[in-house]
Write a protein that holds these residues in place. Structure first.
Motif, PDB file in Angstrom:
ATOM      1  N   GLY A 271       0.634  -1.177   0.024  1.00  0.00           N
ATOM      2  CA  GLY A 271       0.023  -0.205   0.019  1.00  0.00           C
ATOM      3  C   GLY A 271       0.744   1.374  -0.032  1.00  0.00           C
ATOM      4  N   PHE A 272       2.005   1.183   0.054  1.00  0.00           N
ATOM      5  CA  PHE A 272       2.802   2.469  -0.060  1.00  0.00           C
ATOM      6  C   PHE A 272       3.257   2.934  -1.322  1.00  0.00           C
ATOM      7  CE2 PHE A 272       4.118   0.067   3.823  1.00  0.00           C
ATOM      8  CZ  PHE A 272       4.122   1.030   4.865  1.00  0.00           C
ATOM      9  N   ASN A 273       2.843   4.058  -1.778  1.00  0.00           N
ATOM     10  CA  ASN A 273       2.957   4.869  -3.054  1.00  0.00           C
ATOM     11  C   ASN A 273       4.244   5.313  -3.195  1.00  0.00           C
ATOM     12  OD1 ASN A 273       3.021   7.534  -2.203  1.00  0.00           O
ATOM     13  ND2 ASN A 273       0.855   7.384  -1.630  1.00  0.00           N
ATOM     14  N   PRO A 274       4.501   5.639  -4.646  1.00  0.00           N
ATOM     15  CA  PRO A 274       5.801   5.879  -4.973  1.00  0.00           C
ATOM     16  C   PRO A 274       6.435   7.312  -4.330  1.00  0.00           C
ATOM     17  CG  PRO A 274       4.709   5.455  -6.952  1.00  0.00           C
ATOM     18  CD  PRO A 274       3.676   5.298  -5.727  1.00  0.00           C
ATOM     19  N   ASP A 275       5.467   8.100  -4.048  1.00  0.00           N
ATOM     20  CA  ASP A 275       5.921   9.393  -3.374  1.00  0.00           C
ATOM     21  C   ASP A 275       6.559   9.009  -1.887  1.00  0.00           C
ATOM     22  OD1 ASP A 275       5.564  11.023  -5.400  1.00  0.00           O
ATOM     23  OD2 ASP A 275       3.622  11.628  -4.830  1.00  0.00           O
ATOM     24  N   GLN A 276       5.733   8.023  -1.092  1.00  0.00           N
ATOM     25  CA  GLN A 276       6.133   7.748   0.256  1.00  0.00           C
ATOM     26  C   GLN A 276       7.408   6.930   0.165  1.00  0.00           C
ATOM     27  OE1 GLN A 276       2.412   5.684   1.060  1.00  0.00           O
ATOM     28  NE2 GLN A 276       2.454   6.708   3.197  1.00  0.00           N
ATOM     29  N   ILE A 277       7.692   6.039  -1.026  1.00  0.00           N
ATOM     30  CA  ILE A 277       8.852   5.215  -1.049  1.00  0.00           C
ATOM     31  C   ILE A 277      10.093   6.200  -1.121  1.00  0.00           C
ATOM     32  CG2 ILE A 277      10.001   3.269  -2.207  1.00  0.00           C
ATOM     33  CD1 ILE A 277       7.114   2.399  -2.544  1.00  0.00           C
ATOM     34  N   GLU A 278       9.691   7.069  -2.102  1.00  0.00           N
ATOM     35  CA  GLU A 278      10.802   8.029  -2.379  1.00  0.00           C
ATOM     36  C   GLU A 278      11.274   8.862  -1.027  1.00  0.00           C
ATOM     37  OE1 GLU A 278      11.936  12.070  -5.121  1.00  0.00           O
ATOM     38  OE2 GLU A 278       9.995  11.005  -5.310  1.00  0.00           O
ATOM     39  N   ALA A 279      10.193   9.157  -0.368  1.00  0.00           N
ATOM     40  CA  ALA A 279      10.579   9.824   0.974  1.00  0.00           C
ATOM     41  C   ALA A 279      11.347   8.674   2.068  1.00  0.00           C
ATOM     42  CB  ALA A 279       9.238  10.192   1.760  1.00  0.00           C
ATOM     43  N   ILE A 280      10.821   7.549   1.910  1.00  0.00           N
ATOM     44  CA  ILE A 280      11.463   6.775   2.987  1.00  0.00           C
ATOM     45  C   ILE A 280      12.893   6.535   2.492  1.00  0.00           C
ATOM     46  CG2 ILE A 280      11.630   4.302   3.457  1.00  0.00           C
ATOM     47  CD1 ILE A 280       8.508   4.451   3.267  1.00  0.00           C
ATOM     48  N   ASP A 281      13.175   6.334   1.162  1.00  0.00           N
ATOM     49  CA  ASP A 281      14.673   6.336   0.611  1.00  0.00           C
ATOM     50  C   ASP A 281      15.662   7.398   0.891  1.00  0.00           C
ATOM     51  OD1 ASP A 281      16.545   4.877  -1.236  1.00  0.00           O
ATOM     52  OD2 ASP A 281      16.219   6.736  -2.235  1.00  0.00           O
ATOM     53  N   SER A 282      14.773   8.518   1.042  1.00  0.00           N
ATOM     54  CA  SER A 282      15.672   9.734   1.235  1.00  0.00           C
ATOM     55  C   SER A 282      15.901   9.864   2.625  1.00  0.00           C
ATOM     56  CB  SER A 282      15.065  11.029   0.569  1.00  0.00           C
ATOM     57  OG  SER A 282      13.676  11.359   1.239  1.00  0.00           O
ATOM     58  N   ASN A 283      15.354   9.197   3.392  1.00  0.00           N
ATOM     59  CA  ASN A 283      15.200   9.366   5.040  1.00  0.00           C
ATOM     60  C   ASN A 283      15.769   8.077   5.681  1.00  0.00           C
ATOM     61  OD1 ASN A 283      14.727  11.054   7.189  1.00  0.00           O
ATOM     62  ND2 ASN A 283      12.561  10.386   7.636  1.00  0.00           N
ATOM     63  N   LEU A 284      16.763   7.528   5.160  1.00  0.00           N
ATOM     64  CA  LEU A 284      17.091   6.109   5.802  1.00  0.00           C
ATOM     65  C   LEU A 284      17.904   6.523   7.123  1.00  0.00           C
ATOM     66  CD1 LEU A 284      18.530   4.152   2.554  1.00  0.00           C
ATOM     67  CD2 LEU A 284      16.073   4.002   3.957  1.00  0.00           C
ATOM     68  N   GLU A 285      18.208   7.698   7.344  1.00  0.00           N
ATOM     69  CA  GLU A 285      18.966   8.000   8.755  1.00  0.00           C
ATOM     70  C   GLU A 285      17.918   8.223   9.614  1.00  0.00           C
ATOM     71  OE1 GLU A 285      22.146   7.054   9.170  1.00  0.00           O
ATOM     72  OE2 GLU A 285      22.358   6.615   7.029  1.00  0.00           O
ATOM     73  N   ALA A 286      16.725   8.222   9.476  1.00  0.00           N
ATOM     74  CA  ALA A 286      15.636   8.755  10.378  1.00  0.00           C
ATOM     75  C   ALA A 286      15.669   8.068  11.690  1.00  0.00           C
ATOM     76  CB  ALA A 286      14.090   8.221   9.585  1.00  0.00           C
ATOM     77  N   PRO A 287      15.472   8.813  12.691  1.00  0.00           N
ATOM     78  CA  PRO A 287      15.585   8.359  14.193  1.00  0.00           C
ATOM     79  C   PRO A 287      14.680   7.138  14.407  1.00  0.00           C
ATOM     80  CG  PRO A 287      14.466  10.407  14.129  1.00  0.00           C
ATOM     81  CD  PRO A 287      15.052  10.168  12.946  1.00  0.00           C
ATOM     82  N   THR A 288      14.874   6.346  15.395  1.00  0.00           N
ATOM     83  CA  THR A 288      13.959   5.225  15.915  1.00  0.00           C
ATOM     84  C   THR A 288      12.684   5.709  16.352  1.00  0.00           C
ATOM     85  OG1 THR A 288      15.833   3.984  16.596  1.00  0.00           O
ATOM     86  CG2 THR A 288      13.669   3.631  17.696  1.00  0.00           C
ATOM     87  N   GLY A 289      11.606   5.371  15.847  1.00  0.00           N
ATOM     88  CA  GLY A 289      10.494   5.724  15.905  1.00  0.00           C
ATOM     89  C   GLY A 289       9.549   6.465  14.848  1.00  0.00           C
ATOM     90  N   THR A 290      10.400   6.799  13.989  1.00  0.00           N
ATOM     91  CA  THR A 290       9.736   7.328  12.530  1.00  0.00           C
ATOM     92  C   THR A 290       8.756   6.347  12.189  1.00  0.00           C
ATOM     93  OG1 THR A 290      11.897   8.730  12.386  1.00  0.00           O
ATOM     94  CG2 THR A 290      10.183   8.639  10.487  1.00  0.00           C
TER      95      THR A 290
END
Length: 445
Positions: A271-290
């Motif tokens: 269910g994750f759309n391309p925009d979400q996946i792009e955001a996830i990929d650009s935020n791989l250093e996100a803190p625990t809990g994101t």
């Protein structure tokens, strides 16, 4: 043209002479051509026509034309009428999408009912070129630029090797007329804008524009096979399934050639759309809990891992007024609550799914619920209280595990058991205990 189509069918292994096929017949040039060509080539075909009740007398005219065409050529036809407007409104979707869903659902049911092997639809080279342009305008990946494929599931497209001009020339030579849908001449729809305006402009630049776009799509389709195989292997290297979802190792992911495409391959079915996946990929250093959410799943960053689980919209809360057995429908489990006399034969259970407590100071009703922020208890063997969240952190539980942690509290709001983890020391069984409360979490028999 017959030889060209026959070669295309053989090349892509689309049809077999010993099987039956349904031809989606609208009455337009493309579907009429497809029906006659397949019959001429010796395939066992039956036609299916959908009347969507959207164009009044014109829709009824199309249906009658299809009936007469099939009667003339001794081909069996199946007819169906849809209330497309009602379907679109009730499902909150566009008329175009409603017609598509109704059409393909009917075709698939009909295919099973009559024992047909596949449904043949009349997409041709111009349709493929339009699809490539449409996907490019909307934004797409390599798969979208590969255009329309000759076969997908139980849908086959034998005319993808010919253009609209070739189809109309064939029908002219055969002296066969066809129906023109008036909506195809209205550039209100995006695809019609491409068909009526953009492609003619491209053909002024290069008359072979459509053929060249299709050739490029074919090359990209072949390249996509290699690419998809590589990405599939990468997906397997970086992810592992768990009991309630799967985990992606971020450090392993970073070593892959394309982190975004690897993520897309893994997450697209959740269910994750391309925009979400792009955001996830650009935020791989996100803190625990994101957290990222799709309609069906939750994606959680936790200590170098990406944890994906199915979303649970409702927290569990069950009131337990007295001893007995209580079924937890959402988990397929049951909570068994019983009082036992502490005598010489009694032994304290050491299983993690059973709590053995001194019953003298516990008041009903009990509540079985999800742990909340601020919950405190006195872990067994300790004197001071501790936040449940801190206890779980010390146990190296993930945020997802923390959110799914259950507790049992008594009528005074005191947590007596951190389910599956630890009982509260205030209710420990000791020498003075005469009556024991036993709570067991187990699969419902």
């Amino acid at each position: 043209m017959l030889k060209k189509i026959a070669h295309f069918i053989e090349q892509h292994k689309l049809l077999s002479k010993d099987k039956k096929y349904i031809v989606a017949l609208s009455g337009g040039a493309d579907s009429v051509c497809l029906l006659l060509v397949l019959q001429r080539l010796g395939y066992d075909v039956e036609a299916a026509h959908c009347n969507f009740k959207l164009r009044g007398e014109e829709a009824d005219r199309d249906e009658q034309f299809c009936v007469e065409l099939c009667k003339k050529n001794d081909i069996k036809i199946h007819l169906v009428h849809f209330d497309t407007n009602f379907y679109a409104i009730s499902h909150k979707i566009s008329i175009e999408m409603a017609a598509r869903e109704l059409r393909y659902s009917y075709f698939d049911n009909l295919r099973r009912d009559i024992g047909a092997d596949a449904v043949c639809v009349a997409h041709h080279q111009n349709d493929c070129a339009e699809t490539v342009i449409l996907n490019l305008v909307r934004g797409t990946g390599i798969q979208g630029l590969a255009g329309i494929q000759p076969k997908r599931d139980n849908i086959v497209r034998p005319l993808l090797c010919v253009s609209r001009d070739e189809i109309e020339s064939f029908l002219a030579r055969e002296g066969q007329d066809f129906i023109t849908d008036s909506t195809n001449l209205d550039d209100l729809y995006v695809r019609n804008k491409i068909r009526l305006n953009i492609i003619p402009m491209m053909e002024k630049i290069n008359p072979a524009a459509v053929q060249n776009i299709v050739k490029t799509a074919i090359r990209l389709s072949e390249a996509n096979k290699v690419f998809s195989h590589s990405i599939e292997e990468a997906s397997m290297r970086v992810s592992d399934s768990t009991a309630d979802g799967f985990v992606i190792d971020i450090e392993k992911l970073k070593k892959e050639v394309s982190t975004e495409y690897t993520l897309f391959n893994i997450l697209k079915n959740y269910g994750f759309n391309p925009d979400q996946i792009e955001a996830i990929d650009s935020n791989l250093e996100a803190p625990t809990g994101t957290i990222y959410l799709s309609e069906s799943h939750q994606l959680l960053f936790n200590r170098g891992k990406i944890i994906v689980t199915e979303r649970s919209n409702n927290a569990t809360s069950l009131k337990i007024p007295e001893t007995g057995k209580y079924v937890l429908d959402d988990k397929g489990e049951a909570l068994k609550v019983e009082l036992k006399t502490k005598d010489s034969t009694f032994t304290i259970s050491k299983g993690k799914n059973t709590a053995t407590l001194d019953a003298r100071d516990i008041r009903f009703p009990l509540i079985f619920r999800n742990a909340r922020n601020g919950d405190r208890f006195v872990p067994f063997g300790m004197k001071g209280s501790k936040l449940v969240s801190d206890y779980l952190t010390d146990r190296h539980c993930s945020l997802n595990e923390k959110r799914s942690q259950m507790v049992v509290e008594d009528a005074d709001g005191r947590i007596i058991w951190l389910v599956g983890e630890r009982t509260d020391n205030r209710f420990r069984v000791d020498a003075a205990t005469t009556e024991v409360l036993m709570i067991t979490l187990a699969q419902n028999d």
